[in-house]
Design a protein around this motif. Structure first.
Motif, short mmCIF file in Angstrom:
data_model
loop_
_atom_site.label_atom_id
_atom_site.label_comp_id
_atom_site.label_asym_id
_atom_site.label_seq_id
_atom_site.Cartn_x
_atom_site.Cartn_y
_atom_site.Cartn_z
N GLU A 1 0.84 -1.21 0.00
CA GLU A 1 0.00 0.00 0.00
C GLU A 1 0.87 1.25 0.00
N ILE A 2 0.56 2.15 -0.93
CA ILE A 2 1.25 3.44 -0.97
C ILE A 2 0.19 4.53 -1.15
N THR A 3 0.56 5.78 -0.91
CA THR A 3 -0.39 6.87 -1.11
C THR A 3 0.06 7.70 -2.32
N VAL A 4 -0.84 7.84 -3.28
CA VAL A 4 -0.53 8.66 -4.46
C VAL A 4 -1.58 9.77 -4.56
N ASN A 5 -1.13 11.00 -4.54
CA ASN A 5 -2.01 12.16 -4.59
C ASN A 5 -3.14 12.07 -3.56
N GLY A 6 -2.78 11.60 -2.38
CA GLY A 6 -3.74 11.56 -1.28
C GLY A 6 -4.59 10.31 -1.21
N ASP A 7 -4.58 9.49 -2.29
CA ASP A 7 -5.38 8.26 -2.29
C ASP A 7 -4.50 7.05 -1.99
N VAL A 8 -5.00 6.16 -1.14
CA VAL A 8 -4.25 4.94 -0.84
C VAL A 8 -4.45 3.96 -2.00
N LEU A 9 -3.33 3.48 -2.54
CA LEU A 9 -3.38 2.53 -3.66
C LEU A 9 -2.70 1.23 -3.25
N THR A 10 -3.28 0.13 -3.69
CA THR A 10 -2.60 -1.15 -3.50
C THR A 10 -1.91 -1.48 -4.82
N GLU B 1 7.04 13.66 -6.71
CA GLU B 1 7.58 13.92 -5.38
C GLU B 1 7.42 12.63 -4.58
N HIS B 2 8.53 12.13 -4.05
CA HIS B 2 8.53 10.86 -3.33
C HIS B 2 8.92 11.14 -1.88
N ASN B 3 8.01 10.87 -0.97
CA ASN B 3 8.26 11.17 0.46
C ASN B 3 8.87 12.56 0.63
N GLN B 4 8.22 13.53 -0.01
CA GLN B 4 8.56 14.95 0.10
C GLN B 4 9.87 15.35 -0.58
N THR B 5 10.44 14.45 -1.40
CA THR B 5 11.62 14.82 -2.18
C THR B 5 11.24 14.84 -3.65
N ILE B 6 11.53 15.98 -4.31
CA ILE B 6 11.26 16.08 -5.75
C ILE B 6 12.34 15.29 -6.50
N LEU B 7 11.89 14.45 -7.42
CA LEU B 7 12.84 13.61 -8.15
C LEU B 7 12.99 14.09 -9.58
N LYS B 8 14.23 14.18 -10.03
CA LYS B 8 14.43 14.39 -11.47
C LYS B 8 14.14 13.08 -12.17
N LYS B 9 13.83 13.14 -13.45
CA LYS B 9 13.40 11.94 -14.15
C LYS B 9 14.48 10.85 -14.16
N ASP B 10 15.74 11.26 -14.22
CA ASP B 10 16.80 10.24 -14.26
C ASP B 10 16.95 9.48 -12.94
N LEU C 1 3.48 9.58 -2.38
CA LEU C 1 3.90 10.19 -3.64
C LEU C 1 2.90 11.22 -4.11
N GLU C 2 3.42 12.26 -4.73
CA GLU C 2 2.58 13.21 -5.44
C GLU C 2 3.07 13.19 -6.88
N ILE C 3 2.14 13.06 -7.80
CA ILE C 3 2.52 13.04 -9.21
C ILE C 3 1.70 14.11 -9.95
N VAL C 4 2.41 15.02 -10.58
CA VAL C 4 1.74 16.09 -11.33
C VAL C 4 2.18 15.99 -12.78
N HIS C 5 1.21 15.92 -13.70
CA HIS C 5 1.59 15.92 -15.11
C HIS C 5 1.11 17.20 -15.79
N PHE C 6 1.82 17.55 -16.84
CA PHE C 6 1.49 18.78 -17.57
C PHE C 6 0.44 18.48 -18.62
N VAL C 7 -0.51 19.37 -18.75
CA VAL C 7 -1.51 19.24 -19.81
C VAL C 7 -1.51 20.53 -20.64
N GLY C 8 -2.12 20.44 -21.82
CA GLY C 8 -2.04 21.57 -22.73
C GLY C 8 -3.34 22.32 -22.96
N GLY C 9 -4.46 21.80 -22.45
CA GLY C 9 -5.75 22.40 -22.76
C GLY C 9 -5.98 23.73 -22.07
N GLY C 10 -7.01 24.43 -22.56
CA GLY C 10 -7.29 25.70 -21.91
C GLY C 10 -8.45 26.40 -22.57
#
Lengths: 67, 340
Positions: free
Chosen positions: A2-11, A36-45, A58-67
């Motif tokens: 079990e981990i938490t991603v964007n506030g939701d618990v995921l199995t 962001e993993h346990n409050q540390t921002i990770l570069k992709k590498d 974890l917090e995961i934010v992706h970029f979108v293009g709409g508007g």
């Protein structure tokens, strides 16, 4: 595991061991994103070498293009 | 009347009379007057911003009315350009605000003329190509700009301050093109308004000199899934960034821009993207399949679909043909609506 991603618990499957695999499992690998993993921002590498374990937050934010 | 109409905003201590005066002396440029742009323009006009420049190449259509708050059924009937319709409505709301309406495609040459006059630039576009041009031009002219975007129930925003924060180029590892746009997977109005709330608040802070209260974070949410994310991304400022550190401004060059060519005698416009853009073919197919108005055909080399009067063919390398028009602006609009 079990981990938490964007506030939701995921199995997630036990064979998911690092951030890169998790991003694929969530079908986000084609997105331009920031993790962001346990409050540390990770570069992709660092996604492959950063291990995930039970209880991680974890917090995961992706970029979108709409508007 | 003037003092009275802003009274409640001036009672708000961080703005006060001084802040209100600064708002009246300020000039905000809004790039794109669709959903995000309509909403931020209305908030800023009501707040008493002295000058707004609105830029958009498009006209009002029926599918805009669900979320693009400045437009009416009459604008749809008349096919009024969005910035003209917006100006007309905003002048009724606050005639003290000067509105410059620019019916143009926000390319490098156009923004080079307009951005230097701005105090702040609001990104309300529907594509990454224009955003990366805004990113470079704002670095070049040392102007703050507020990235904002949304699709479905998800939104994301970030304030870029030259010489301080990371820029969009630092934060994005590639430019995705997977067909996830408002015209394929949809958009709900509250997601728009949430992004705009963040963008406009940041603009108010910048103009009134409350820089210490800027968020400094990459903010994202999914308002349907009840998720809110805030990431401190200062560490992602890239010391080799070609835009904000090396000041090479890669997106202002001819090579990086969307190339268009009208194909003679074929009623077709060809569009080629920069090599930097990665086309996610399978995802694009999935997203297009969700809009049932789109008739989709695929083979291993290309995908082809019909929508309205157009037939669009996207090759695996991203090269795209828009059949059914000779007009480059019209073709670009269709491209950003469905290809992304």
């Amino acid at each position: 595991m079990e981990i938490t991603v964007n506030g939701d618990v995921l199995t997630v499957k036990e064979d998911i061991t690092n951030i890169e695999e998790l991003v694929q499992e969530l079908h986000l690998e084609k997105k331009s994103l920031i993790v962001e993993h346990n409050q540390t921002i990770l570069k992709k590498d660092k996604h492959k070498e950063t291990a995930i374990s039970e209880g991680d937050k974890l917090e995961i934010v992706h970029f979108v293009g709409g508007g | 009347m003037v003092n009275n109409r802003y009274h409640r905003q001036m009672l708000f201590e961080p703005i006060g009379e001084t802040g209100q005066k600064r708002l009246q002396e300020s000039h905000v440029v809004i790039v794109g007057v669709g959903a995000l742009g309509s909403s931020s323009a209305e908030m800023l006009a009501r707040a008493g911003v002295g000058t707004l420049t609105l830029i958009d190449r498009d006209y009002v259509e029926e599918t805009n009315l669900q979320r693009q708050q400045l437009f009416s059924e009459e604008d749809v009937r008349r096919q009024t350009p969005k910035v003209i319709a917006a100006k007309k409505r905003l002048e009724v709301i606050n005639h003290f605000t000067t509105i410059h309406a620019e019916v143009i495609d926000a390319g490098v040459d156009e923004l080079e003329l307009i951005v230097p006059k701005a105090d702040v630039v609001i990104d309300a576009t529907d594509n990454f190509d224009t955003r990366l041009i805004i990113n470079d031009i704002c670095q070049k002219h040392q102007k703050p700009w507020i990235y904002g975007a949304c699709v479905a129930s998800y939104g994301v925003t970030f304030t870029v301050l030259p010489e301080e924060t990371p820029c969009l180029q630092c934060l994005m590892d590639h430019i995705p093109s997977d067909g996830a746009t408002c015209d394929t997977v949809g958009i709900i109005s509250p997601a728009v308004q949430m992004v705009v709330s963040h963008q406009v608040t940041e603009v108010l802070k910048i103009i009134t000199g409350n820089l210490d209260t800027l968020s400094g974070k990459l903010i994202a949410f999914d308002i349907w899934k009840n998720q809110q994310m805030e990431l401190k991304v200062a560490s992602l400022k890239d010391d080799k960034c070609p835009s904000c550190v090396k000041k090479q401004y890669p997106h202002l060059t001819y090579q990086s821009q969307l190339k268009t060519a009208v194909l003679c005698g074929r009623n077709t416009v060809q569009i080629r993207t920069s090599a930097e853009k990665i086309i996610h073919f399978d995802e694009m197919k999935q997203h297009l399949e969700r809009n049932k108005q789109i008739k989709l055909f695929t083979n291993p080399y290309l995908l082809s679909f019909e929508v309205d009067k157009y037939r669009v063919v996207v090759f695996r390398d991203g090269r795209t043909l828009i059949h059914g028009t000779k007009n480059v602006q019209e073709a670009k609009k269709v491209y950003y609506q469905y290809v992304g």
